[in-house]
Design an enzyme around this catalytic site. Structure first.
Site, PDB file in Angstrom:
ATOM      1  N   GLU A 140      35.616  38.973  40.329  1.00 29.22           N
ATOM      2  CA  GLU A 140      36.695  38.230  39.668  1.00 29.22           C
ATOM      3  C   GLU A 140      36.098  37.134  38.802  1.00 29.22           C
ATOM      4  O   GLU A 140      35.216  36.393  39.218  1.00 29.22           O
ATOM      5  CB  GLU A 140      37.644  37.617  40.701  1.00 29.22           C
ATOM      6  CG  GLU A 140      38.855  36.983  40.045  1.00 29.22           C
ATOM      7  CD  GLU A 140      39.844  36.418  41.049  1.00 29.22           C
ATOM      8  OE1 GLU A 140      40.431  37.212  41.799  1.00 29.22           O
ATOM      9  OE2 GLU A 140      40.007  35.196  41.075  1.00 29.22           O
TER      10      GLU A 140
ATOM     11  N   ASP B 255      42.238  38.480  50.696  1.00 27.19           N
ATOM     12  CA  ASP B 255      40.998  38.576  49.892  1.00 27.19           C
ATOM     13  C   ASP B 255      40.445  39.999  49.902  1.00 27.19           C
ATOM     14  O   ASP B 255      39.843  40.447  48.929  1.00 27.19           O
ATOM     15  CB  ASP B 255      39.933  37.617  50.448  1.00 27.19           C
ATOM     16  CG  ASP B 255      40.502  36.249  50.726  1.00 27.19           C
ATOM     17  OD1 ASP B 255      40.323  35.360  49.901  1.00 27.19           O
ATOM     18  OD2 ASP B 255      41.157  36.096  51.777  1.00 27.19           O
TER      19      ASP B 255
ATOM     20  N   ASP C 265      35.976  39.683  45.606  1.00 26.75           N
ATOM     21  CA  ASP C 265      36.863  38.548  45.376  1.00 26.75           C
ATOM     22  C   ASP C 265      36.129  37.332  45.943  1.00 26.75           C
ATOM     23  O   ASP C 265      36.130  37.117  47.156  1.00 26.75           O
ATOM     24  CB  ASP C 265      38.199  38.768  46.098  1.00 26.75           C
ATOM     25  CG  ASP C 265      39.176  37.629  45.845  1.00 26.75           C
ATOM     26  OD1 ASP C 265      39.130  37.026  44.755  1.00 26.75           O
ATOM     27  OD2 ASP C 265      39.984  37.340  46.744  1.00 26.75           O
TER      28      ASP C 265
END
Lengths: 184, 184
Positions: free
Chosen positions: B68, B141, B7
């Site tokens: 991501e 996260d 992430d």
């Protein structure tokens, strides 16, 4: 001072090396473009950008790398590729301990032409005059990379003065200062 | 299949390693965060992100890295740092020949919770249940990185079928095919 200017992009990453000092004539050492094929996936293209930038750093040994500062507001469709390519350029420079300077497109235009809203042709023709070239470097990304390097050479003295003033203002008073202070 | 989910972020880059196959129970191998100090300049922070990701790749030897997918439309203020950190993660993986998969936030939410508009708490509690954890990984996260890895494990079979169909459709007819074709 030898500066590598980088106009970041995934498809075409402009690179230009300029030698010079503020107030003296400038000299172009090299100019070119690092290209990556659009049909490759992004991760692989970033590896190719890294290889290209590394080869330019190895061959030309700049003292500073000047990269265009990317804004997320503009060119929404291409901004991600530009941001990613600029990250790789910054990474390559910082990894070998080189200072990285960022300049905005309008700072570059203002430095080179006197007008922060100059168009590509005006920037290109000033680059040709300032570096006494026979012809306009092609593509435009290559000329933009040279403009970035020139901008950095001219802005560096002012930036260094600002940086010194900032550092001095943050430093605690030294023991020998008239007003004293605790030794650290 | 062992997947490293990333992430991306400059301040906190979530990282999570999950082992599993679609349709079987999943297992968390590790979870954490790569942090860089906000007072460092961006180039230096990218070097620290690179070191952090390299350490995770070395230690956990994933077969795939799922990152991501960053969109330029959202979170204008932080999107540049996110794009730059994701570029470094993709570069580290591709440089060592690992496949890199990108999944959008809504693909991740849909895969893990069944709802592409789920909030952070819903994603986090599904991650806890799916990986049979004792507590929610912190910060968010880190949980998001695990969700990315889970999403990849579950989406991979469908993506591979699509990729094979796409490759087959682009391939010229082989010499042994009934309709013939010139050998290449």
């Amino acid at each position: 001072m030898r500066v590598l200017g980088v106009d970041p992009g995934l498809t075409r990453c402009g690179v230009g090396v300029v030698d010079g000092t503020a107030g003296r004539p400038l000299r172009m050492a090299a100019v070119g473009v690092v290209r990556t094929p659009a049909e490759e996936d992004t991760a692989r293209r970033l590896v190719l950008v890294e290889r290209g930038i590394e080869a330019w750093l190895d061959e030309h040994q700049p003292e500073v790398v000047a990269v265009e500062r990317v804004f997320s507001q503009h060119n929404v469709r291409t901004v991600m590729g530009t941001a990613q390519a600029s990250a790789v350029a910054m990474l390559c420079a910082a990894r070998r301990g080189l200072p990285v300077a960022l300049h905005t497109p309008s700072e570059v235009k203002a430095a080179v032409t006197g007008n922060g809203r100059a168009d590509k042709a005006q920037v290109g023709s000033m680059v040709v005059r300032l570096l006494r070239l026979d012809a306009m470097p092609k593509p435009a990304d290559a000329a933009d990379a040279l403009a970035l390097a020139i901008c950095h050479i001219w802005r560096a003295p002012a930036q260094q003065r600002l940086q010194r003033a900032y550092t001095a203002a943050r430093r605690p008073p030294s023991p020998s200062s008239p007003k004293g202070g605790t030794p650290s």
